[in-house]
Design a protein around this motif. Structure first.
Motif, PDB file in Angstrom:
ATOM      1  N   GLN A 364       0.847  -1.181   0.000  1.00  0.00           N
ATOM      2  CA  GLN A 364       0.000   0.000   0.000  1.00  0.00           C
ATOM      3  C   GLN A 364       0.879   1.227   0.000  1.00  0.00           C
ATOM      4  N   GLY A 365       0.444   2.242  -0.725  1.00  0.00           N
ATOM      5  CA  GLY A 365       1.227   3.458  -0.815  1.00  0.00           C
ATOM      6  C   GLY A 365       0.341   4.665  -0.995  1.00  0.00           C
ATOM      7  N   SER A 366       0.920   5.821  -0.731  1.00  0.00           N
ATOM      8  CA  SER A 366       0.211   7.084  -0.854  1.00  0.00           C
ATOM      9  C   SER A 366       1.034   8.015  -1.728  1.00  0.00           C
ATOM     10  N   PHE A 367       0.431   8.497  -2.807  1.00  0.00           N
ATOM     11  CA  PHE A 367       1.067   9.448  -3.701  1.00  0.00           C
ATOM     12  C   PHE A 367       0.846  10.838  -3.112  1.00  0.00           C
ATOM     13  N   THR A 368       1.909  11.455  -2.604  1.00  0.00           N
ATOM     14  CA  THR A 368       1.832  12.710  -1.862  1.00  0.00           C
ATOM     15  C   THR A 368       2.305  13.854  -2.741  1.00  0.00           C
ATOM     16  N   LEU A 369       1.503  14.908  -2.826  1.00  0.00           N
ATOM     17  CA  LEU A 369       1.807  16.077  -3.645  1.00  0.00           C
ATOM     18  C   LEU A 369       1.848  17.315  -2.769  1.00  0.00           C
ATOM     19  N   ASP A 381      -2.011   5.298  -4.083  1.00  0.00           N
ATOM     20  CA  ASP A 381      -1.160   4.875  -5.190  1.00  0.00           C
ATOM     21  C   ASP A 381      -1.579   3.516  -5.740  1.00  0.00           C
ATOM     22  N   THR A 382      -2.152   2.667  -4.920  1.00  0.00           N
ATOM     23  CA  THR A 382      -2.621   1.378  -5.421  1.00  0.00           C
ATOM     24  C   THR A 382      -3.792   1.551  -6.385  1.00  0.00           C
ATOM     25  N   LEU A 383      -4.622   2.580  -6.157  1.00  0.00           N
ATOM     26  CA  LEU A 383      -5.718   2.856  -7.082  1.00  0.00           C
ATOM     27  C   LEU A 383      -5.194   3.418  -8.401  1.00  0.00           C
ATOM     28  N   ILE A 384      -4.106   4.209  -8.345  1.00  0.00           N
ATOM     29  CA  ILE A 384      -3.495   4.706  -9.581  1.00  0.00           C
ATOM     30  C   ILE A 384      -2.961   3.542 -10.402  1.00  0.00           C
ATOM     31  N   GLU A 385      -2.275   2.619  -9.744  1.00  0.00           N
ATOM     32  CA  GLU A 385      -1.748   1.446 -10.447  1.00  0.00           C
ATOM     33  C   GLU A 385      -2.877   0.619 -11.051  1.00  0.00           C
ATOM     34  N   ARG A 386      -3.941   0.426 -10.294  1.00  0.00           N
ATOM     35  CA  ARG A 386      -5.067  -0.359 -10.793  1.00  0.00           C
ATOM     36  C   ARG A 386      -5.727   0.321 -11.992  1.00  0.00           C
ATOM     37  N   TYR A 387      -5.832   1.645 -11.935  1.00  0.00           N
ATOM     38  CA  TYR A 387      -6.438   2.395 -13.040  1.00  0.00           C
ATOM     39  C   TYR A 387      -5.632   2.210 -14.325  1.00  0.00           C
TER      40      TYR A 387
END
Length: 1054
Positions: A364-369, A381-387
């Protein structure tokens, strides 16, 4: 007239006031704790072992977020932004390179600045070699220096090894205008051997560290557009776990992928000493067409086909293409799969935070901006990868949702606040309850994944205010009033009241504008923007246990166990100030339309309303009940302070004015505070008799220590007037102080154990502490980031500041951050403060070889540029290759220590000063000679190329001569040693009988030396044999070359 004013000013400066007022030894203004995201952030860094996220700001602050909800704030010596921010992973060390080219070394465990290393040149690039304490810095000239971090002192030391521009770039005639080092990328899976240097003009150089030379060049002479636009490198990153592909971004929006030879790929020998000017691949993401330069990029390796590239465009305007995530795999050549994330603002930096725990199986990860405004945004970040993977299969996935990091205080803006510290009615409970509450407290930034056991909002058990040491009360724009337990640094919600409207059937969404709380009663009075005043009376404690509640303000079932009664009174205008006279049980309310309303709380009944007109600005900022003696009679007065800095007095019972004129400065400005004082430097609480007042002269008060004074603070000046003169409409200034450098934006009074002080906050961030009533300056300081901005037209101020009577300040900056500061010395207001600030823990440290795991990559059959990074291995054996180097990390770092400690490009001046430097320092030890098969050695470990071969041969000959002499001496003395052996045995027996050690130990040492000598002689003989073999081989090669040459010449003739 002039002499009269001069005498009046002299009397103002030195009154007979209290000389034993607040002193500098009584105060210590400091920041106690910071919660949230600091404003003006510009850089992010992440330690994936310790799970620590660092955020630096433009004013020199560094905020740390760790596991278990820990937070800490560091402050640089100078308020300057960061250029580079990077952790020494798993060591508790953070390196901050500032814009003034200072390298700061922060010890996170001690939260101290260990060292500041000053670099004279402008630093344009910075990199840390993994698993080591070595760093590269590149400058604007094109040179690269190597620095080392000393592990004992944590001081930065410059090494002798350098990479000058003349050596890395090549021919000086080919050097272009901009040769500053844009990026330094140690080659993945070979950081101790090679480093990639990317210049600002686009040149890419692969540098061999051991051989001190450039072995590959690319990136130059890239075809420009028809308009001959000049493009510069803005950012770069690796796109391969072996360092064979690098992604480079340019100012014109282009993204190019270049091939770099890697030691883990079999074509390395063919790539040495070559160059190429054609990129492998060009990503078209629309940045070039929109003329958006690339700000920063980050590549993430993922198993399978989910490796991806994150790209941020550098623009001041929001655009759909500013933030994109691209999938990099074997299908990238034929089809670009990307995800555009739409943000309300442009971003300046990004990080990928791993939130996986040891217990969790899935990653599990969090894409932080980090936004340009300083706000932090999060994506799963897992949802970005899945997308991206679902897009590859041509399905219609759902877009990942953005989460903005905000304070958990409430969903709406805070419009009014009160802070009560050191509750006198507190029962002093233990820390166990707060420890449990902190464990369930929602993390501000998810550094780790926690089990969902319910939110803190519905887990608090409110039994009363007796267990609350510090109480923070907030009124909100939606009409809600929230109570927070501020006994520990995290403000824990304990109660919320939702105000009802005047029809008693619906809730009110009118913003709260004023609050008054009496902890002794307890009693709460609120005023809103519509002029509605609500009086909440609480029942006696303890209350029955209940979850976090929303009260309507009525006595319906479910709320009557806390609220005894709620009374509503309507006034004119938005309520600005509230005060209570406990003796008469009268409530005074001031509004922004200049109305003063006095209410009998027992009714409640509106006793009277009085409008104070003003030609400049209407509005009542303060109301104070006071009893004084006028003409021999006690009089209850109501002191009124208006927004235009006017002061007057009313009869508190009837509302009639006691004078026909008001007291105000010659140049009025916006008033911030009005407070009634007695002559002893305390807030007036009792009755003081007027003595010696002559209304015709106004200057016949003999004992000023017994005067009642009125403190008025405005944006431009401070005034202390005589109250008895104000009642008569006479302006009598006891003390005065004008502000020249900056305007004051907030003021409050506070108590010490025996005295009272005044705290002032200015628009430039300066904080002043002054004594009362003299207004003498005690301390002038500032708290970085602790600023107050004036409210916008017809809106509430983004910063809400309040001060407790004991000098504890709370500043809430919008929905981002909370400052808690203390003014008095030795004030300990928080529980569990040390534990919450402990972001680094040594027990979490992992062994160096376990810092980064080594995932296994299998060979793939497809042949795209991203299909496999190990497709060109030499040989046909089926094997697996890890991402990490096969060489031992410690051994590689030790080799680097030797290489970096020696000068690889000595200056001419050094050679002239020390012509025999090499002869003096070069010492060859026979024990260093190894006669094993040289084919088993790695080429890069051969240090003979760095030495002078002629001097080395001379050393061998000299050493050989010494050994022959020693052998001859040993042969001569061998006969004598045999004769002495029998005597030695007898002596050893005698020593052994009396408990002494045997002399055989001494003899054994000599024998060991002799055996070592014989071994070294054998080594020299082996060297001679090897030398003879090499000479014969060289002769055979020479004859073979001559024969080939003759054959070639004969072929040409024929």
């Amino acid at each position: 007239m002039f002499v009269k004013k001069l005498v009046e000013k002299a009397s103002i400066k030195k009154p007979g006031g209290n000389s034993d007022g607040l002193k500098a030894s009584d105060v210590d203004p400091r920041l106690v704790f910071h919660y949230g995201v600091p404003s003006y952030g510009n850089k992010l860094a992440y330690d994936n072992v310790q799970k620590i996220l660092a955020l630096s700001t433009k004013d020199g602050r560094i905020k740390l977020y760790g596991k278990d909800n820990t937070q800490a704030l560091l402050q640089s010596t100078e308020p300057v932004p960061s250029k580079f921010l990077q952790f020494i992973h798993n060591q508790g060390i953070l390196i901050n390179v500032t814009s003034n080219n200072h390298i700061e070394v922060w010890d996170i465990d001690k939260k101290l600045l260990s060292h500041v290393y000053v670099v004279k040149e402008e630093i344009t690039s910075f990199a840390v070699i993994q698993h080591s304490f070595y760093m590269y810095i590149g400058d604007s000239v094109g040179n690269i220096s190597v620095l080392k971090l000393d592990q004992e002192t944590w001081h930065v030391v410059q090494m002798k090894y350098t990479i000058p521009l003349s050596a890395s770039y090549g021919n000086p005639s080919e050097v272009s205008d901009d040769t500053s080092v844009a990026h330094i990328l140690p080659q993945l899976a070979g950081e101790s051997k090679r480093v990639l240097i990317i210049f600002r003009n686009g040149q890419i150089i692969l540098w061999d560290i051991r051989e001190s030379r450039s072995i590959f060049r690319t990136g130059g002479n890239v075809p420009q557009s028809s308009h001959s636009e000049t493009k510069k490198v803005t950012s770069a990153c690796w796109a391969c776990p072996f360092g064979s592909k690098v992604v480079v971004r340019y100012t014109n929006g282009e993204i190019l992928i270049w091939h770099i030879p890697s030691q883990n790929i079999g074509n390395d020998s063919e790539s040495d000493h070559t160059s190429q000017n054609t990129p492998m691949f060009k990503l078209n993401l629309g940045y070039k067409s929109d003329k958006i330069p690339i700000g920063s990029v980050k590549w993430i390796y993922a198993e399978g086909k989910a490796s991806r590239l994150y790209v941020i465009g550098a623009s001041d305007f929001a655009s759909p293409n500013l933030l994109q995530v691209v999938l990099l795999n074997e299908n990238t050549e034929s089809r670009t799969i990307k995800l555009g994330l739409h943000l309300a603002e442009c971003c300046v930096d990004m990080e990928i935070i791993s939130t996986s725990t040891e217990q969790s199986k899935n990653k599990q990860g969090s894409f932080t901006l980090l936004g340009k405004s300083g706000h932090v945004y999060l994506y799963d970040d897992t949802l970005i990868e899945r997308y991206l993977l679902q897009c590859q299969s041509k399905s219609t996935p759902s877009l990942p949702k953005e989460v903005s990091v905000k304070l958990p205080l409430a969903d709406s803006t805070i419009t009014a606040a009160k802070f009560i510290s050191d509750n006198p009615n507190v029962l002093n409970p233990g820390d166990e309850d707060h420890i449990q509450l902190l464990k369930n407290y929602p993390p501000l930034i998810p550094i780790e994944t926690k089990p969902k056991d319910g939110s803190i909002m519905n887990s608090a058990n409110f039994t009363g205010f007796s267990k609350v040491k510090n109480l923070y009360i907030t009124g909100h724009s939606n009409g809600a009033i929230s109570f927070w337990d501020a006994s520990c640094p995290f403000f824990i919600p304990i109660l919320q009241l939702k105000q009802q409207s005047d029809n008693e059937f619906s809730s009110s969404d009118t913003p709260i504008t004023a609050l008054y709380f009496d902890s002794n009663s307890p009693l709460l009075v609120s005023g809103d923007q519509s002029g509605m005043v609500r009086i909440f009376r609480f029942k006696p404690e303890p209350y029955s246990i209940n979850n976090f509640m929303s009260l309507t303000g009525s006595t319906k079932k479910g709320t009557d166990h806390i609220i005894h009664s709620v009374k509503l009174v309507k006034t004119n205008g938005a309520v600005l100030c509230i005060n209570i006279d406990h003796a008469s049980r009268h409530l005074a309310v001031g509004s922004d339309q200049g109305y003063v309303s006095v209410i009998d709380m027992d009714g409640p009944n509106l006793l009277y309303q009085k409008q104070i007109t003003s030609e400049i600005s209407t509005g009542i900022i303060s109301l104070q009940f006071q009893t004084c003696s006028l003409n021999g009679f006690e009089k209850n007065v109501l002191a009124v302070g208006t927004k235009d800095s006017s002061v007057l007095a009313l009869d508190s019972e009837t509302g009639n004015t006691l004078s026909t004129s008001t007291v105000h400065p010659k140049k009025p400005s916006k008033a911030l505070l009005m407070q009634v004082l007695d002559g002893k430097g305390e807030l007036a609480k009792g009755s003081i008799t007027k003595e010696g007042l002559d209304t015709s002269e106004g200057n016949h008060i003999d004992d000023t220590t017994k005067q009642l004074g009125i403190l008025l603070c405005s944006e431009k000046a401070l005034y202390v007037y005589s109250l008895v003169h104000v009642i008569q409409g006479v302006k009598k200034v006891l003390y005065k102080k004008k502000f020249h450098s900056s305007s004051c934006c907030w003021a409050s009074t506070f108590y010490s154990h025996s005295d009272i002080g005044l705290v002032l906050l200015f628009t430039n961030g300066k904080i002043e502490l002054r004594s009362l009533p003299e207004l003498s300056l005690i301390v002038e300081t500032s708290i970085r980031g602790f600023t107050c901005s004036p409210p916008k037209l017809k809106s509430f101020c983004e910063n809400q500041i309040c001060c407790s009577p004991r000098g504890d300040l709370v500043l809430v900056n919008g929905d981002q951050e909370i400052f808690v500061a203390s003014l008095l010395v030795k004030r300990d207001i928080f529980r569990l403060l040390d534990g919450i600030r402990c972001v680094y823990r040594k027990e979490r440290m992992l062994p160096q070889e376990e810092v980064v795991p080594a995932p296994v990559i299998h060979k793939e059959k497809k042949r795209g540029i991203f299909s496999s990074v190990i497709k060109d291995f030499t040989g046909s054996k089926e094997k697996q290759v890890t991402l990490m180097e096969t060489e031992d990390t410690k051994e590689s770092i030790q080799e680097l220590s030797v290489i970096f400690s020696n000068t690889n490009f000595p200056c001419d001046a050094d050679n002239n000063d020390n012509p025999t430097n090499d002869e003096n320092e070069l010492e060859l030890n026979i024990d260093d000679i190894d006669l094993d098969d040289p084919g088993e050695k790695r080429k890069d470990q051969n240090i003979l190329g760095a030495l002078n071969k002629k001097k080395l041969a001379g050393k061998f000959q000299a050493l050989k001569g010494k050994l022959i002499d020693m052998k001859g001496n040993n042969q001569k003395t061998s006969g004598k040693e045999e004769q002495q052996e029998e005597k030695a045995d007898a002596v050893d027996q005698i020593k052994k009988k009396y408990g002494f050690s045997s002399s055989s130990n001494e003899t054994s040492v000599a024998k060991l030396a002799q055996s070592k000598l014989q071994e070294n002689i054998k080594k020299l003989q082996g060297i001679n044999l090897r030398t003879t073999e090499m000479q014969e081989t060289a002769r055979s090669f020479s004859s073979l070359a001559k024969q080939v040459l003759r054959t070639a010449e004969q072929d040409k003739r024929s």
